[in-house]
Design a protein around this motif. Sequence first.
Motif, PDB file in Angstrom:
ATOM      1  N   GLN B   2     -35.345 -32.806  -1.470  1.00  0.00           N
ATOM      2  CA  GLN B   2     -35.298 -32.977  -0.204  1.00  0.00           C
ATOM      3  C   GLN B   2     -35.665 -34.466   0.339  1.00  0.00           C
ATOM      4  O   GLN B   2     -36.757 -34.927  -0.395  1.00  0.00           O
ATOM      5  CB  GLN B   2     -36.078 -31.960   0.790  1.00  0.00           C
ATOM      6  CG  GLN B   2     -36.173 -32.315   2.332  1.00  0.00           C
ATOM      7  CD  GLN B   2     -35.089 -31.921   3.022  1.00  0.00           C
ATOM      8  OE1 GLN B   2     -33.964 -32.769   3.094  1.00  0.00           O
ATOM      9  NE2 GLN B   2     -35.073 -30.608   3.503  1.00  0.00           N
ATOM     10  N   SER B  28     -30.125 -29.408   3.982  1.00  0.00           N
ATOM     11  CA  SER B  28     -30.129 -28.378   5.190  1.00  0.00           C
ATOM     12  C   SER B  28     -30.988 -27.105   5.085  1.00  0.00           C
ATOM     13  O   SER B  28     -30.791 -26.338   5.865  1.00  0.00           O
ATOM     14  CB  SER B  28     -28.540 -28.252   5.757  1.00  0.00           C
ATOM     15  OG  SER B  28     -27.998 -27.457   4.746  1.00  0.00           O
ATOM     16  N   SER B  52     -35.983 -22.956  11.620  1.00  0.00           N
ATOM     17  CA  SER B  52     -34.379 -23.171  11.435  1.00  0.00           C
ATOM     18  C   SER B  52     -33.463 -22.492  12.254  1.00  0.00           C
ATOM     19  O   SER B  52     -32.527 -23.066  12.353  1.00  0.00           O
ATOM     20  CB  SER B  52     -34.277 -22.470   9.784  1.00  0.00           C
ATOM     21  OG  SER B  52     -34.421 -21.420   9.685  1.00  0.00           O
ATOM     22  N   LEU B  66     -33.262 -29.966  16.565  1.00  0.00           N
ATOM     23  CA  LEU B  66     -32.662 -29.575  15.343  1.00  0.00           C
ATOM     24  C   LEU B  66     -31.366 -29.454  15.124  1.00  0.00           C
ATOM     25  O   LEU B  66     -30.863 -28.584  15.694  1.00  0.00           O
ATOM     26  CB  LEU B  66     -33.679 -28.578  14.440  1.00  0.00           C
ATOM     27  CG  LEU B  66     -33.502 -28.447  13.309  1.00  0.00           C
ATOM     28  CD1 LEU B  66     -33.547 -29.387  12.333  1.00  0.00           C
ATOM     29  CD2 LEU B  66     -34.380 -27.011  12.978  1.00  0.00           C
ATOM     30  N   LYS B  68     -29.354 -28.546  11.858  1.00  0.00           N
ATOM     31  CA  LYS B  68     -29.350 -28.465  10.588  1.00  0.00           C
ATOM     32  C   LYS B  68     -28.149 -28.876   9.887  1.00  0.00           C
ATOM     33  O   LYS B  68     -27.924 -29.528   8.691  1.00  0.00           O
ATOM     34  CB  LYS B  68     -29.570 -27.118   9.971  1.00  0.00           C
ATOM     35  CG  LYS B  68     -30.918 -26.432  10.320  1.00  0.00           C
ATOM     36  CD  LYS B  68     -31.041 -24.869   9.858  1.00  0.00           C
ATOM     37  CE  LYS B  68     -30.884 -25.019   8.335  1.00  0.00           C
ATOM     38  NZ  LYS B  68     -30.961 -23.439   8.119  1.00  0.00           N
ATOM     39  N   SER B  69     -26.793 -28.556  10.304  1.00  0.00           N
ATOM     40  CA  SER B  69     -25.459 -28.864   9.806  1.00  0.00           C
ATOM     41  C   SER B  69     -25.247 -30.583   9.606  1.00  0.00           C
ATOM     42  O   SER B  69     -24.844 -30.895   8.592  1.00  0.00           O
ATOM     43  CB  SER B  69     -24.366 -28.254  10.692  1.00  0.00           C
ATOM     44  OG  SER B  69     -24.534 -29.128  11.933  1.00  0.00           O
ATOM     45  N   GLY B  71     -28.147 -32.523   9.465  1.00  0.00           N
ATOM     46  CA  GLY B  71     -29.378 -32.889   8.979  1.00  0.00           C
ATOM     47  C   GLY B  71     -30.079 -33.895   9.726  1.00  0.00           C
ATOM     48  O   GLY B  71     -30.641 -35.017   9.267  1.00  0.00           O
ATOM     49  N   SER B  73     -32.847 -34.431  13.145  1.00  0.00           N
ATOM     50  CA  SER B  73     -33.889 -33.823  14.451  1.00  0.00           C
ATOM     51  C   SER B  73     -34.131 -35.218  15.185  1.00  0.00           C
ATOM     52  O   SER B  73     -34.214 -36.389  14.562  1.00  0.00           O
ATOM     53  CB  SER B  73     -35.085 -33.534  13.763  1.00  0.00           C
ATOM     54  OG  SER B  73     -35.867 -33.152  14.563  1.00  0.00           O
ATOM     55  N   GLY B  92     -39.851 -31.815   6.849  1.00  0.00           N
ATOM     56  CA  GLY B  92     -39.392 -30.461   6.829  1.00  0.00           C
ATOM     57  C   GLY B  92     -39.746 -29.648   5.784  1.00  0.00           C
ATOM     58  O   GLY B  92     -40.359 -30.035   4.629  1.00  0.00           O
ATOM     59  N   ASP B  95     -37.026 -24.343   1.858  1.00  0.00           N
ATOM     60  CA  ASP B  95     -36.828 -22.967   2.247  1.00  0.00           C
ATOM     61  C   ASP B  95     -36.925 -22.174   0.642  1.00  0.00           C
ATOM     62  O   ASP B  95     -36.175 -21.366   0.487  1.00  0.00           O
ATOM     63  CB  ASP B  95     -35.323 -22.917   2.775  1.00  0.00           C
ATOM     64  CG  ASP B  95     -34.709 -21.404   3.238  1.00  0.00           C
ATOM     65  OD1 ASP B  95     -33.696 -21.206   3.145  1.00  0.00           O
ATOM     66  OD2 ASP B  95     -35.667 -20.763   3.309  1.00  0.00           O
TER      67      ASP B  95
END
Lengths: 113, 113
Positions: B2, B28, B52, B66, B68-69, B71, B73, B92, B95
Amino acid sequence: NAGVTQTPKFRILKIGQSMTLQCAQDMNHNYMYWYRQDPGMGLKLIYYSVGAGITDKGEVPNGYNVSRSTTEDFPLRLELAAPSQTSVYFCASSVTTGSTEAFFGQGTRLTVV
Amino acid sequence: KQEVTQIPAALSVPEGENLVLNCSFTDSAIYNLQWFRQDPGKGLTSLLLIQSSQREQTSGRLNASLDKSSGRSTLYIAASQPGDSATYLCAGAGDTGRRALTFGSGTRLQVQP
């Protein structure tokens, strides 16, 4: 309501000396972390622990060691201090479920001369 | 691995302006995203946490989103005040089991009276 407590707040070490940075949390969090922050940069992960007796390396573990004998305490040991370890060190804790919000201590500013 | 990027690195605005701070991340598969405030020489204060599964969170004059798709914020600060002057960090949480935070380098905000 103490949260995450770090000691000391400031420290000057000579090259080759050793020290332990203390971190304690009173929120019964199972996850604990050590980060370092160099000037103008974000924080980088040194070590982390997912529970008492379990620790693992992060991105920048060289020159450091940790232990986690209790849920509350997560000390960071510097052996043979080097100028490259001059930084601000932050301890953090969080839970594994629910909000998983991370809580940070106030930091330890370490200078190695 | 990341990577988190924050743009701009520094921002100066007159009091009363609405402003947006940007944060982008490469992976993501994040568990949550946190925004922090850091005053000079101080620790990190958590401002907002977005899980998330959420799209945004609000606290007072602050709103964080946010996506996610893509990437990304953003942190929106309404009606900025001189007391908002600080460095804002986004981070971030991965996960994976360790849930460690990956930080951006921050946006240094100066609100001129």
